[in-house]
Design a protein around this motif. Structure first.
Motif, PDB file in Angstrom:
ATOM      1  N   ASP A  89       0.806  -1.221   0.000  1.00  0.00           N
ATOM      2  CA  ASP A  89       0.000   0.000   0.000  1.00  0.00           C
ATOM      3  C   ASP A  89       0.842   1.276   0.000  1.00  0.00           C
ATOM      4  OD1 ASP A  89       1.042  -0.102   2.526  1.00  0.00           O
ATOM      5  OD2 ASP A  89      -0.889  -0.208   3.561  1.00  0.00           O
ATOM      6  N   ALA A  90       2.134   1.167  -0.321  1.00  0.00           N
ATOM      7  CA  ALA A  90       2.994   2.359  -0.358  1.00  0.00           C
ATOM      8  C   ALA A  90       3.847   2.329  -1.631  1.00  0.00           C
ATOM      9  CB  ALA A  90       3.886   2.411   0.879  1.00  0.00           C
ATOM     10  N   PRO A  91       3.221   2.501  -2.812  1.00  0.00           N
ATOM     11  CA  PRO A  91       3.962   2.396  -4.070  1.00  0.00           C
ATOM     12  C   PRO A  91       5.012   3.480  -4.223  1.00  0.00           C
ATOM     13  CG  PRO A  91       1.754   3.264  -4.452  1.00  0.00           C
ATOM     14  CD  PRO A  91       1.799   2.820  -3.029  1.00  0.00           C
ATOM     15  N   THR A  92       6.140   3.112  -4.854  1.00  0.00           N
ATOM     16  CA  THR A  92       7.224   4.064  -5.113  1.00  0.00           C
ATOM     17  C   THR A  92       7.806   3.808  -6.494  1.00  0.00           C
ATOM     18  OG1 THR A  92       8.954   2.630  -4.173  1.00  0.00           O
ATOM     19  CG2 THR A  92       7.843   4.159  -2.665  1.00  0.00           C
ATOM     20  N   ALA A  93       8.576   4.780  -6.967  1.00  0.00           N
ATOM     21  CA  ALA A  93       9.321   4.643  -8.229  1.00  0.00           C
ATOM     22  C   ALA A  93      10.720   5.170  -8.014  1.00  0.00           C
ATOM     23  CB  ALA A  93       8.618   5.416  -9.343  1.00  0.00           C
ATOM     24  N   ALA A  94      11.693   4.540  -8.675  1.00  0.00           N
ATOM     25  CA  ALA A  94      13.083   4.978  -8.556  1.00  0.00           C
ATOM     26  C   ALA A  94      13.798   4.753  -9.882  1.00  0.00           C
ATOM     27  CB  ALA A  94      13.806   4.218  -7.446  1.00  0.00           C
ATOM     28  N   LEU A  95      14.648   5.708 -10.247  1.00  0.00           N
ATOM     29  CA  LEU A  95      15.462   5.591 -11.455  1.00  0.00           C
ATOM     30  C   LEU A  95      16.857   5.124 -11.092  1.00  0.00           C
ATOM     31  CD1 LEU A  95      14.467   8.836 -13.389  1.00  0.00           C
ATOM     32  CD2 LEU A  95      14.202   6.496 -14.231  1.00  0.00           C
ATOM     33  N   ASP A  96      17.252   3.996 -11.661  1.00  0.00           N
ATOM     34  CA  ASP A  96      18.608   3.477 -11.512  1.00  0.00           C
ATOM     35  C   ASP A  96      19.120   3.451 -10.080  1.00  0.00           C
ATOM     36  OD1 ASP A  96      19.276   2.783 -14.199  1.00  0.00           O
ATOM     37  OD2 ASP A  96      19.366   4.904 -14.651  1.00  0.00           O
ATOM     38  N   GLY A  97      18.311   2.916  -9.199  1.00  0.00           N
ATOM     39  CA  GLY A  97      18.747   2.762  -7.818  1.00  0.00           C
ATOM     40  C   GLY A  97      18.772   4.040  -7.031  1.00  0.00           C
ATOM     41  N   GLY A  98      18.230   5.119  -7.578  1.00  0.00           N
ATOM     42  CA  GLY A  98      18.205   6.387  -6.864  1.00  0.00           C
ATOM     43  C   GLY A  98      17.117   6.424  -5.805  1.00  0.00           C
ATOM     44  N   THR A  99      16.812   7.623  -5.358  1.00  0.00           N
ATOM     45  CA  THR A  99      15.827   7.806  -4.299  1.00  0.00           C
ATOM     46  C   THR A  99      14.465   7.257  -4.718  1.00  0.00           C
ATOM     47  OG1 THR A  99      16.958   9.808  -3.587  1.00  0.00           O
ATOM     48  CG2 THR A  99      14.692   9.510  -2.819  1.00  0.00           C
ATOM     49  N   ARG A 100      13.843   6.515  -3.820  1.00  0.00           N
ATOM     50  CA  ARG A 100      12.483   6.039  -4.075  1.00  0.00           C
ATOM     51  C   ARG A 100      11.508   7.208  -3.908  1.00  0.00           C
ATOM     52  NH1 ARG A 100      11.730   0.268  -0.899  1.00  0.00           N
ATOM     53  NH2 ARG A 100      13.625  -0.762  -1.670  1.00  0.00           N
ATOM     54  N   ARG A 101      10.765   7.489  -4.956  1.00  0.00           N
ATOM     55  CA  ARG A 101       9.807   8.594  -4.910  1.00  0.00           C
ATOM     56  C   ARG A 101       8.401   8.030  -4.686  1.00  0.00           C
ATOM     57  NH1 ARG A 101      12.354  13.144  -6.417  1.00  0.00           N
ATOM     58  NH2 ARG A 101      14.228  12.971  -7.694  1.00  0.00           N
ATOM     59  N   PRO A 102       7.721   8.481  -3.631  1.00  0.00           N
ATOM     60  CA  PRO A 102       6.370   7.986  -3.368  1.00  0.00           C
ATOM     61  C   PRO A 102       5.421   8.309  -4.523  1.00  0.00           C
ATOM     62  CG  PRO A 102       7.233   9.222  -1.488  1.00  0.00           C
ATOM     63  CD  PRO A 102       8.167   9.457  -2.633  1.00  0.00           C
ATOM     64  N   LEU A 103       4.506   7.397  -4.785  1.00  0.00           N
ATOM     65  CA  LEU A 103       3.508   7.577  -5.835  1.00  0.00           C
ATOM     66  C   LEU A 103       2.120   7.623  -5.207  1.00  0.00           C
ATOM     67  CD1 LEU A 103       4.741   4.860  -8.370  1.00  0.00           C
ATOM     68  CD2 LEU A 103       5.048   7.336  -8.607  1.00  0.00           C
ATOM     69  N   THR A 104       1.268   8.508  -5.721  1.00  0.00           N
ATOM     70  CA  THR A 104      -0.134   8.436  -5.334  1.00  0.00           C
ATOM     71  C   THR A 104      -0.716   7.147  -5.912  1.00  0.00           C
ATOM     72  OG1 THR A 104      -0.935   9.579  -7.310  1.00  0.00           O
ATOM     73  CG2 THR A 104      -0.319  10.946  -5.407  1.00  0.00           C
ATOM     74  N   LEU A 105      -1.820   6.713  -5.337  1.00  0.00           N
ATOM     75  CA  LEU A 105      -2.426   5.474  -5.825  1.00  0.00           C
ATOM     76  C   LEU A 105      -2.807   5.609  -7.293  1.00  0.00           C
ATOM     77  CD1 LEU A 105      -3.478   2.642  -5.301  1.00  0.00           C
ATOM     78  CD2 LEU A 105      -5.609   3.665  -4.435  1.00  0.00           C
ATOM     79  N   ARG A 106      -3.345   6.768  -7.696  1.00  0.00           N
ATOM     80  CA  ARG A 106      -3.765   6.958  -9.089  1.00  0.00           C
ATOM     81  C   ARG A 106      -2.565   6.853 -10.036  1.00  0.00           C
ATOM     82  NH1 ARG A 106      -7.771   5.895  -9.749  1.00  0.00           N
ATOM     83  NH2 ARG A 106      -9.204   7.566  -9.147  1.00  0.00           N
ATOM     84  N   ARG A 107      -1.445   7.490  -9.697  1.00  0.00           N
ATOM     85  CA  ARG A 107      -0.271   7.434 -10.583  1.00  0.00           C
ATOM     86  C   ARG A 107       0.322   6.037 -10.611  1.00  0.00           C
ATOM     87  NH1 ARG A 107       1.668  13.087  -8.010  1.00  0.00           N
ATOM     88  NH2 ARG A 107      -0.326  14.074  -8.474  1.00  0.00           N
TER      89      ARG A 107
END
Length: 445
Positions: A260-278
């Motif tokens: 329930d806490a989705p994230t995105a990260a580029l090439d092992g960088g900082t995990r950026r939190p995502l809203t549920l919609r995104r």
């Protein structure tokens, strides 16, 4: 000549000589045009911009801007932006932070999100009342016609005075803006804007903004473009901090969508939190290589009530967070981006027969707070695949772990198989049997 019969050119002569009279004339022209009777005192290009803004749902009476990020998030993003290197020089040239300072220096990114504001407390307070703050979207779709949006649309300097702004709450302001371009590629990196009460604009305002742009672009020639570095290898990731992919380089976008806490990260960088919609949108993009049209995504995300404009707004926000990781027409990930999700890692283990590794990599269900139908199908598909593989493994210990997890708690078939393998005297089997009986009672209730 009768009052009100001045030409556009004659009216604009009052901009600096009689700004209050000019503002009154513009407000009358604004009222007439918004009411459906376009005024000859407004340029056709300005009227077209108003029409585009109105079509995107901008309310001229009272419209709040979109906010791509919270203020604190936007300030953090600005620290890594290409234009951060030129902000000290721009502030020295154009900002007025004295107690009596009336104008603001504003710098946005390439889509119109405000990243920097510099000015006096008085000027900042006035801007706060319009939500003209870091993270606000000052593009045409974000807040309607303004100098920043005009600079982005035309690629040229723009100056808007009072009621040339579509939104009435902006009619006390004058804004002068110009794009800042990468001196090597010519791409727009952001927009430099000077805004303040319309009485504060002078004939030199446009010249000063142009000088600021020339200074910024000259400084950028000697400033090496920063890149996001892969923390594992020390190599450039293929994305600079504006999010543009290097030709020939393949970046990795890691999406964590389990739980329930989705994230995105580029090439092992900082995990950026995502809203549920995104997160839902990115999950759908990752599920289909041929991509999606805006209308298709709108239907998948919102059903019959979905609109393509809502999807385009979310795509703007995704790009502002992660860079240009999504192509348009159709929306899909480009070949320069390798997308990996934690769900795809689990599926990969299952394909290779590594059931224990798959279960270890599966801590929670796929976007388990999403009520979206398509996401629900993906969630059920993955959960059933893990459960079926665990049941077929013949490993009683693994089945026990599965049945006592949130994902397998209702898998009565696995519980029955595990109890049979363990035998009636094994206390672990009795635990599984008790759980199975509880689930049965809940289903009957």
């Amino acid at each position: 000549m009768r009052p009100g019969s001045r030409s556009i050119t004659q009216l604009s002569d009052l901009r600096f000589s009689a700004p209050a009279e000019y503002a009154r004339a513009l407000r009358k022209a604004h009222e007439a045009t918004v009411s459906g009777a376009p005024s000859p005192h407004l340029s056709p290009s300005l009227v077209k911009s108003w029409q585009r803004s109105l079509a995107m749902g901008i309310n001229p009476d009272q419209h709040r801007p979109l906010h791509r990020h919270e203020v604190s998030e936007a300030r953090s993003l600005s620290a890594g932006h290409r234009l951060a290197a030129v902000m000290p020089a721009l502030s020295q040239l154009l900002a007025d932070e004295t107690a009596t300072g009336r104008h603001l220096l504003i710098v946005t990114d390439h889509v119109g999100e405000v990243l920097w504001r510099v000015g006096s407390k008085q000027a900042l307070k006035l801007a706060d009342s319009l939500e003209f703050v870091e993270g606000a979207d000052w593009s045409e779709s974000g807040v309607g016609t303004n100098a920043i949006s005009e600079a982005l649309v035309t690629g040229a300097p723009a100056q808007l005075f009072s009621a040339e702004h579509l939104v009435r709450t902006h009619h006390d302001w004058a804004c002068t803006a110009s794009p800042i371009r990468d001196p090597l590629t010519g791409e727009v990196l952001g927009v430099l804007d000077v805004s303040g009460p319309f009485e504060s604009v002078t004939p030199d305002s446009l010249r000063l903004v142009r000088c600021g742009v020339r200074l910024a672009e000259e400084l950028l020639k000697s400033a090496a473009p920063p890149v996001v570095t892969d923390r594992r290898t020390g190599n450039a990731s293929g994305f600079d901090t504006s999010g543009r992919a290097d030709a020939g380089a393949q970046a990795q976008l890691m999406l964590r969508l389990l739980g329930d806490a989705p994230t995105a990260a580029l090439d092992g960088g900082t995990r950026r939190p995502l809203t549920l919609r995104r997160a839902e949108i990115l999950a759908l993009l990752a599920s289909r290589t041929q991509g999606w049209s805006a209308d298709e995504l709108a239907y998948e995300i919102h059903g019959d009530a979905g609109t393509a404009s809502a999807i385009r707004t979310e795509m703007h926000r995704i790009r502002s967070l992660l860079g240009n990781v999504v192509e348009a027409n159709p929306y899909r990930f480009p070949s320069t981006v390798r997308v990996v999700t934690d769900a795809s890692v689990v599926a990969g283990h299952l394909r290779d027969g590594r059931v224990a590794e798959a279960f270890a990599a599966y801590p929670a269900k796929f976007l388990n707070r999403s009520n979206n139908l398509a996401i629900g199908f993906m969630r059920d598909e993955l959960n059933e695949a893990v459960g079926a593989s665990v049941r077929a493994s013949g490993d009683a210990r693994l089945m026990l772990q599965w049945c006592t997890s949130d994902m397998g708690s209702s898998d009565t078939a696995a519980a029955a198989t595990a109890a049979t393998l363990m035998g009636p005297l094994d206390p672990r089997g009795q635990l599984v049997t008790a759980r199975m009986e509880r689930v049965d009672r809940e289903l009957r209730a």
